[in-house]
Design a protein around this motif. Structure first.
Motif, PDB file in Angstrom:
ATOM      1  N   GLN A 177       0.837  -1.208   0.000  1.00 29.10           N
ATOM      2  CA  GLN A 177       0.000   0.000   0.000  1.00 29.10           C
ATOM      3  C   GLN A 177       0.867   1.252   0.000  1.00 29.10           C
ATOM      4  O   GLN A 177       0.608   2.211  -0.725  1.00 29.10           O
ATOM      5  N   ARG A 178       1.924   1.237   0.797  1.00 33.30           N
ATOM      6  CA  ARG A 178       2.824   2.386   0.888  1.00 33.30           C
ATOM      7  C   ARG A 178       3.603   2.587  -0.411  1.00 33.30           C
ATOM      8  O   ARG A 178       3.731   3.706  -0.919  1.00 33.30           O
ATOM      9  N   LEU A 179       4.129   1.516  -0.976  1.00 29.98           N
ATOM     10  CA  LEU A 179       4.996   1.637  -2.139  1.00 29.98           C
ATOM     11  C   LEU A 179       4.226   1.908  -3.431  1.00 29.98           C
ATOM     12  O   LEU A 179       4.740   2.575  -4.329  1.00 29.98           O
ATOM     13  N   SER A 180       2.999   1.406  -3.521  1.00 33.38           N
ATOM     14  CA  SER A 180       2.224   1.630  -4.742  1.00 33.38           C
ATOM     15  C   SER A 180       1.757   3.081  -4.832  1.00 33.38           C
ATOM     16  O   SER A 180       1.691   3.651  -5.921  1.00 33.38           O
ATOM     17  N   GLY A 181       1.418   3.647  -3.693  1.00 31.41           N
ATOM     18  CA  GLY A 181       1.011   5.046  -3.651  1.00 31.41           C
ATOM     19  C   GLY A 181      -0.409   5.321  -4.098  1.00 31.41           C
ATOM     20  O   GLY A 181      -0.912   6.433  -3.924  1.00 31.41           O
ATOM     21  N   ASP A 182      -1.089   4.328  -4.656  1.00 30.82           N
ATOM     22  CA  ASP A 182      -2.438   4.604  -5.161  1.00 30.82           C
ATOM     23  C   ASP A 182      -3.461   3.540  -4.747  1.00 30.82           C
ATOM     24  O   ASP A 182      -4.550   3.472  -5.305  1.00 30.82           O
ATOM     25  N   ARG A 183      -3.105   2.730  -3.774  1.00 33.11           N
ATOM     26  CA  ARG A 183      -4.057   1.710  -3.322  1.00 33.11           C
ATOM     27  C   ARG A 183      -4.899   2.251  -2.172  1.00 33.11           C
ATOM     28  O   ARG A 183      -4.465   3.143  -1.453  1.00 33.11           O
ATOM     29  N   PRO A 184      -6.104   1.704  -1.998  1.00 31.31           N
ATOM     30  CA  PRO A 184      -6.962   2.180  -0.916  1.00 31.31           C
ATOM     31  C   PRO A 184      -6.316   1.941   0.447  1.00 31.31           C
ATOM     32  O   PRO A 184      -5.448   1.071   0.601  1.00 31.31           O
ATOM     33  N   SER A 185      -6.732   2.703   1.413  1.00 30.94           N
ATOM     34  CA  SER A 185      -6.244   2.543   2.777  1.00 30.94           C
ATOM     35  C   SER A 185      -6.524   1.137   3.277  1.00 30.94           C
ATOM     36  O   SER A 185      -7.668   0.681   3.255  1.00 30.94           O
ATOM     37  N   ARG A 186      -5.493   0.435   3.728  1.00 30.29           N
ATOM     38  CA  ARG A 186      -5.707  -0.906   4.276  1.00 30.29           C
ATOM     39  C   ARG A 186      -6.456  -0.830   5.601  1.00 30.29           C
ATOM     40  O   ARG A 186      -7.233  -1.728   5.935  1.00 30.29           O
ATOM     41  N   SER A 187      -6.241   0.230   6.347  1.00 34.87           N
ATOM     42  CA  SER A 187      -6.961   0.384   7.608  1.00 34.87           C
ATOM     43  C   SER A 187      -8.464   0.497   7.360  1.00 34.87           C
ATOM     44  O   SER A 187      -9.273  -0.073   8.098  1.00 34.87           O
ATOM     45  N   ASP A 188      -8.836   1.230   6.311  1.00 36.03           N
ATOM     46  CA  ASP A 188     -10.259   1.358   5.975  1.00 36.03           C
ATOM     47  C   ASP A 188     -10.852   0.031   5.508  1.00 36.03           C
ATOM     48  O   ASP A 188     -12.077  -0.137   5.527  1.00 36.03           O
ATOM     49  N   GLN A 189      -9.997  -0.889   5.076  1.00 39.62           N
ATOM     50  CA  GLN A 189     -10.461  -2.189   4.581  1.00 39.62           C
ATOM     51  C   GLN A 189     -10.343  -3.290   5.635  1.00 39.62           C
ATOM     52  O   GLN A 189     -10.418  -4.459   5.305  1.00 39.62           O
ATOM     53  N   THR A 190     -10.180  -2.896   6.889  1.00 41.50           N
ATOM     54  CA  THR A 190      -9.933  -3.885   7.943  1.00 41.50           C
ATOM     55  C   THR A 190     -10.982  -4.992   7.961  1.00 41.50           C
ATOM     56  O   THR A 190     -10.642  -6.182   8.042  1.00 41.50           O
ATOM     57  N   ASP A 191     -12.254  -4.648   7.907  1.00 37.39           N
ATOM     58  CA  ASP A 191     -13.304  -5.669   7.988  1.00 37.39           C
ATOM     59  C   ASP A 191     -13.183  -6.674   6.848  1.00 37.39           C
ATOM     60  O   ASP A 191     -13.343  -7.888   7.054  1.00 37.39           O
ATOM     61  N   GLN A 192     -12.897  -6.191   5.646  1.00 33.08           N
ATOM     62  CA  GLN A 192     -12.761  -7.096   4.501  1.00 33.08           C
ATOM     63  C   GLN A 192     -11.511  -7.968   4.647  1.00 33.08           C
ATOM     64  O   GLN A 192     -11.534  -9.157   4.310  1.00 33.08           O
TER      65      GLN A 192
END
Length: 209
Positions: A177-192
């Motif tokens: 997520q950090r290196l790609s720079g354009d992926r959704p927040s992993r924290s926001d995707q916690t439930d998934q």
């Protein structure tokens, strides 16, 4: 505030507080500029102290960098374990642990940069500090997986492998997520993410009527 007052305020800070301030400043500068392009003057400026003060706490740039990485790992551990340890249900411990882990890196994105630099600059020196942390604290998480197996809530698979793969998945998720720079927040995707880790990607088997 006059210069004299500012200097007096500095002098009255406890050594541990001053050390924390220098480490916080170093984390920002190292993450921003990289290890090789960082000098102690820049860190001193960021911390609002003289370079001599930095050297009183850290003998050289390498010592300061490694202390900065160690502080980041300690902060991650504290952020996760302080919330997880009071819980008794191992499944809830895992669920909250995943959530806190992802949230930590969301709040401290520069930590990923520090981990990358440690590997890049000191790869021949020793095992990266993050994995030293994993060796120290991994047993507590393996025991949580064992408890789930004993309770019949997890398939009878290797708790050691499960813990290792969960850890690798999450570590890779925050890095990508950090290196790609354009992926959704992993924290926001916690439930998934929790759902995928706990239940896999296949639909539950159904019985034909």
């Amino acid at each position: 505030m006059t210069d004299h007052t500012q200097q007096a305020t500095r002098c009255h800070k406890a050594p541990e507080e001053r050390r924390r301030e220098i480490l916080a400043a170093a984390a920002v500068v190292f993450a921003d500029l990289g290890y090789r392009c960082t000098d102690m003057d820049r860190i001193a400026e960021q911390a609002g102290v003289g370079k001599g003060t930095v050297y009183r706490f850290f003998t050289n740039k390498e010592t300061l960098f490694m202390a900065t990485v160690e502080k980041a790992v300690d902060d991650l551990s504290e952020y996760v374990n302080s919330a997880v340890d009071p819980l008794e249900d191992p499944l809830e411990q895992l669920r909250l642990g995943i959530s806190r882990y992802l949230a930590f890196f969301e709040r401290n994105p520069g930590t990923v940069e520090l981990f990358i630099q440690e590997r890049s600059e000191f790869r021949r020196e020793s095992k990266p500090m993050y994995f030293v942390y994993q060796d120290i604290h991994g047993e507590a998480w393996r025991e949580r997986f064992r408890a789930l197996v004993r309770q019949g809530r997890m398939r009878d698979i290797s708790p050691e492998l499960a813990q290792e793969l969960f850890s690798d998945f999450l570590y890779g998720a925050v890095f990508s997520q950090r290196l790609s720079g354009d992926r959704p927040s992993r924290s926001d995707q916690t439930d998934q993410i929790v759902d995928i880790l706990f239940h896999g990607i296949l639909a539950p088997e159904t019985t034909e009527s």
